[in-house]
Scaffold this motif. Sequence first.
Motif, mmCIF file in Angstrom:
data_model
loop_
_atom_site.group_PDB
_atom_site.id
_atom_site.type_symbol
_atom_site.label_atom_id
_atom_site.label_comp_id
_atom_site.label_asym_id
_atom_site.label_seq_id
_atom_site.Cartn_x
_atom_site.Cartn_y
_atom_site.Cartn_z
ATOM 1 N N THR A 99 -16.031 13.927 5.294
ATOM 2 C CA THR A 99 -16.265 13.920 3.709
ATOM 3 C C THR A 99 -14.899 13.599 3.114
ATOM 4 O OG1 THR A 99 -16.009 16.206 3.755
ATOM 5 C CG2 THR A 99 -18.252 15.415 3.869
ATOM 6 N N THR A 100 -13.992 13.337 3.758
ATOM 7 C CA THR A 100 -12.751 13.130 3.342
ATOM 8 C C THR A 100 -12.204 11.523 2.762
ATOM 9 O OG1 THR A 100 -11.574 12.748 5.380
ATOM 10 C CG2 THR A 100 -11.586 15.084 4.314
ATOM 11 N N ASP A 101 -13.426 10.641 3.146
ATOM 12 C CA ASP A 101 -13.103 9.358 2.889
ATOM 13 C C ASP A 101 -14.095 9.345 1.683
ATOM 14 O OD1 ASP A 101 -15.356 9.603 4.478
ATOM 15 O OD2 ASP A 101 -15.397 7.822 5.244
ATOM 16 N N LEU A 102 -14.033 7.894 1.207
ATOM 17 C CA LEU A 102 -14.734 7.598 0.061
ATOM 18 C C LEU A 102 -16.166 7.336 0.404
ATOM 19 C CD1 LEU A 102 -14.363 7.474 -3.134
ATOM 20 C CD2 LEU A 102 -14.066 4.961 -2.884
ATOM 21 N N GLY A 103 -16.381 6.435 1.720
ATOM 22 C CA GLY A 103 -17.762 6.346 2.015
ATOM 23 C C GLY A 103 -18.306 4.914 1.806
ATOM 24 N N VAL A 104 -17.387 3.937 1.076
ATOM 25 C CA VAL A 104 -18.188 2.795 0.762
ATOM 26 C C VAL A 104 -18.460 1.889 2.059
ATOM 27 C CG1 VAL A 104 -17.023 2.748 -1.410
ATOM 28 C CG2 VAL A 104 -15.653 1.711 0.401
ATOM 29 N N ASN A 105 -19.234 0.822 1.948
ATOM 30 C CA ASN A 105 -19.568 0.084 3.015
ATOM 31 C C ASN A 105 -19.360 -1.441 3.000
ATOM 32 O OD1 ASN A 105 -21.744 -0.622 1.672
ATOM 33 N ND2 ASN A 105 -23.344 0.781 2.703
ATOM 34 N N ALA A 106 -18.817 -1.585 1.775
ATOM 35 C CA ALA A 106 -18.375 -3.350 1.555
ATOM 36 C C ALA A 106 -17.304 -3.303 0.770
ATOM 37 C CB ALA A 106 -19.630 -3.935 0.759
ATOM 38 N N LEU A 107 -16.469 -4.300 0.907
ATOM 39 C CA LEU A 107 -15.233 -4.530 0.309
ATOM 40 C C LEU A 107 -15.204 -5.742 -0.176
ATOM 41 C CD1 LEU A 107 -12.516 -2.796 0.023
ATOM 42 C CD2 LEU A 107 -11.658 -4.060 2.207
ATOM 43 N N TRP A 108 -14.924 -5.943 -1.371
ATOM 44 C CA TRP A 108 -14.694 -7.395 -2.162
ATOM 45 C C TRP A 108 -13.313 -7.538 -2.660
ATOM 46 C CZ3 TRP A 108 -16.307 -7.860 -8.151
ATOM 47 C CH2 TRP A 108 -15.673 -8.848 -8.780
ATOM 48 N N LEU A 109 -12.587 -8.668 -1.788
ATOM 49 C CA LEU A 109 -11.323 -9.116 -2.351
ATOM 50 C C LEU A 109 -11.130 -9.909 -3.298
ATOM 51 C CD1 LEU A 109 -9.949 -9.221 1.340
ATOM 52 C CD2 LEU A 109 -10.132 -7.195 0.078
ATOM 53 N N MET A 110 -10.388 -9.479 -4.614
ATOM 54 C CA MET A 110 -9.961 -10.474 -5.503
ATOM 55 C C MET A 110 -9.310 -11.669 -4.676
ATOM 56 S SD MET A 110 -9.031 -8.213 -8.863
ATOM 57 C CE MET A 110 -8.438 -9.636 -9.618
ATOM 58 N N PRO A 111 -9.279 -12.829 -5.239
ATOM 59 C CA PRO A 111 -8.498 -14.104 -4.502
ATOM 60 C C PRO A 111 -7.617 -13.864 -3.738
ATOM 61 C CG PRO A 111 -9.312 -14.238 -6.723
ATOM 62 C CD PRO A 111 -9.126 -13.003 -6.777
ATOM 63 N N ILE A 112 -7.493 -14.146 -2.570
ATOM 64 C CA ILE A 112 -6.446 -14.063 -1.560
ATOM 65 C C ILE A 112 -5.741 -15.484 -1.142
ATOM 66 C CG2 ILE A 112 -7.265 -11.830 -0.601
ATOM 67 C CD1 ILE A 112 -8.049 -13.343 1.730
ATOM 68 N N PHE A 113 -6.170 -16.527 -1.727
ATOM 69 C CA PHE A 113 -5.656 -17.688 -1.164
ATOM 70 C C PHE A 113 -4.338 -18.025 -2.045
ATOM 71 C CE2 PHE A 113 -10.495 -19.092 -1.206
ATOM 72 C CZ PHE A 113 -10.696 -18.517 -0.081
ATOM 73 N N ALA A 114 -3.392 -18.979 -1.636
ATOM 74 C CA ALA A 114 -2.217 -19.250 -2.205
ATOM 75 C C ALA A 114 -2.551 -20.021 -3.693
ATOM 76 C CB ALA A 114 -1.549 -20.566 -1.382
ATOM 77 N N ALA A 115 -1.893 -19.144 -4.629
ATOM 78 C CA ALA A 115 -2.458 -19.459 -6.118
ATOM 79 C C ALA A 115 -0.788 -19.717 -6.972
ATOM 80 C CB ALA A 115 -3.069 -18.444 -6.505
ATOM 81 N N ALA A 116 -1.031 -20.164 -8.269
ATOM 82 C CA ALA A 116 0.247 -20.251 -8.928
ATOM 83 C C ALA A 116 0.583 -18.836 -9.605
ATOM 84 C CB ALA A 116 -0.077 -21.420 -9.819
ATOM 85 N N SER A 117 -0.445 -18.138 -10.011
ATOM 86 C CA SER A 117 -0.128 -16.871 -10.714
ATOM 87 C C SER A 117 -0.568 -15.672 -10.031
ATOM 88 C CB SER A 117 -1.337 -16.847 -11.916
ATOM 89 O OG SER A 117 -1.171 -18.168 -12.855
ATOM 90 N N TYR A 118 -0.164 -14.578 -10.675
ATOM 91 C CA TYR A 118 -0.413 -13.456 -9.929
ATOM 92 C C TYR A 118 -1.669 -12.924 -9.641
ATOM 93 C CZ TYR A 118 -2.662 -10.665 -13.642
ATOM 94 O OH TYR A 118 -3.489 -10.256 -14.800
#
Length: 553
Positions: A99-118
């Motif tokens: 019970t010490t982890d959050l327990g989520v089962n899916a992860l959405w990553l904001m853009p991870i491709f090479a880009a010009a801005s932060y």
Amino acid sequence: MPRTAARTLSAGLALAVLAAACAPAPAPTPAPPTATPYPVWQPAPTPVPDLITPQWGREMLLYLVFVRSFADSDGDGIGDLRGLTDRLDYLNDGDPQTTTDLGVNALWLMPIFAAASYHGYDTVDHFRVNPDYGTREDLITLVQECHRRGIRVLLDYVMGAVSDQHPYFRDAYGNPASPYADWFTWYDEAHTRYKAFANIPSVPTPNGDNPAVQEYALQVARYWLDLDGDGDYTNGIDGLRCDWALAQSHAFWQRLRSELKALNPDLLLLGEVWSTAQDIGTYYRGQFDSTFDFPLYYVLAADPLATGRGVLNLVDPPGFVHGALLQRERYYSAGAQSVIFLNNHDTNRVMSSVQGDEGLARLAATLLFTLPGSPLVYYGEEIGMSGVKGNGQPYWDEYRREPMDWYAAESGPGMTTWFRPADRNNAANDGVSVEEQTNDPASLLAHYRRLIRLRQNWPTLSLGSYERVTVSEGPRSVYSYLRQDAAAQLLVVLNFSRESTAATLDLGATSLPPGPWTATDLLSGAALPSLAGGAYRLELPPLSGLVLHLERF
């Protein structure tokens, strides 16, 4: 036989029959009592689904991560994929007994491709991981570790805009003879004025109606679905969060679904259709498995720039939530799934929306995890991080995407430091960090952990029916609903008031079978008064939420 003997036997039989008829009848053997079966809950008839969402998408507990802000593995102050991998046990350690982890089962990553801005939404190279975040091999490792823990991975799929530094746009700009000239929409013959996202020149919009652009977009998707390049599209990225879906035609999304589902039927396509329910409904059939419930968000928070408004701030009655859910029934395809959220990377954070009131934030979370739909948690939401859009002098959304607060002192292994202006929302020793909350059973983090465990342990909350319960006596601040399936009956009661409230629920007008029922609050374990059906009266503390498991006795 002699006739005389026959007459004698016949007379004897007649007398015996007469005697039997006149004798008192023996008492019948009592039959066992017939048990009266309890009525059981029966689901309302539903139409045949127009689309089939992957089962994991219907049971999804989604966590949104801005990699740059989450965890830093190499000490440069910028979050990266290795840092995220190192922190996966915080999200889900793979052991359902802990019970010490959050327990989520899916992860959405904001853009991870090479880009010009932060932020990454202005892609320069769709086939390369942002060097700030690591390498393709780092992404492969992350996905493998996620899958080992039962976590699915969704990438931000950004095809509605590119950077003005993208090589195809640079070749086409001012060059009508470029092979990429028709990849973009131009407003002048010189090809120097063009269509762009929100009319921002640095993010031109590709022409999604061009078959060559569509093929390029499909090539990008196939590349990341087959991370290790072995031709197996089922063991890589599990889903795509399709950014700014309104930028592309329905025909584009239909083609994307048709071709990608042929490679992996279990792939989840999640569309960002930032619009009305009526408009969102047109993006389901043959296109997306799920979309974000923006109509519900606007009921809850009123506006992505707002604070102190909407249902979450007790300004509007919670019955407005029911109205938003009814829009789904009216406009969405049968079987359509929605992702429900209190905040994301493009809105003010929920703790800022409720102006720092943790009681309101807790009630909002209880609502989120008991409504129909797939709940989304924006990183740091679970510990109460704040964030309000800046005025652009010089920062905007950076304040909504600040470094994840791991430590009370905002300093320690893995802590990112890429954005630390003096006027940031989160500060050291403010009670808002994983370190300060992780061992406190009364913390906001503990509340989120309990709610996520509740959702995991009671599939009725993910898959069951929803039915509003009328409050026959009591204020409009009380909002109640049933979540039911063949396995369980759950009664949710929420008090959107700062005052203690008495309310009477009209359960007799619902599909709940007759009782008697015991009622146990699944969040606290407390036993509440039993009920028989019909009117059910409760005393509700201020800003409280009950999730009652009803069992016959």
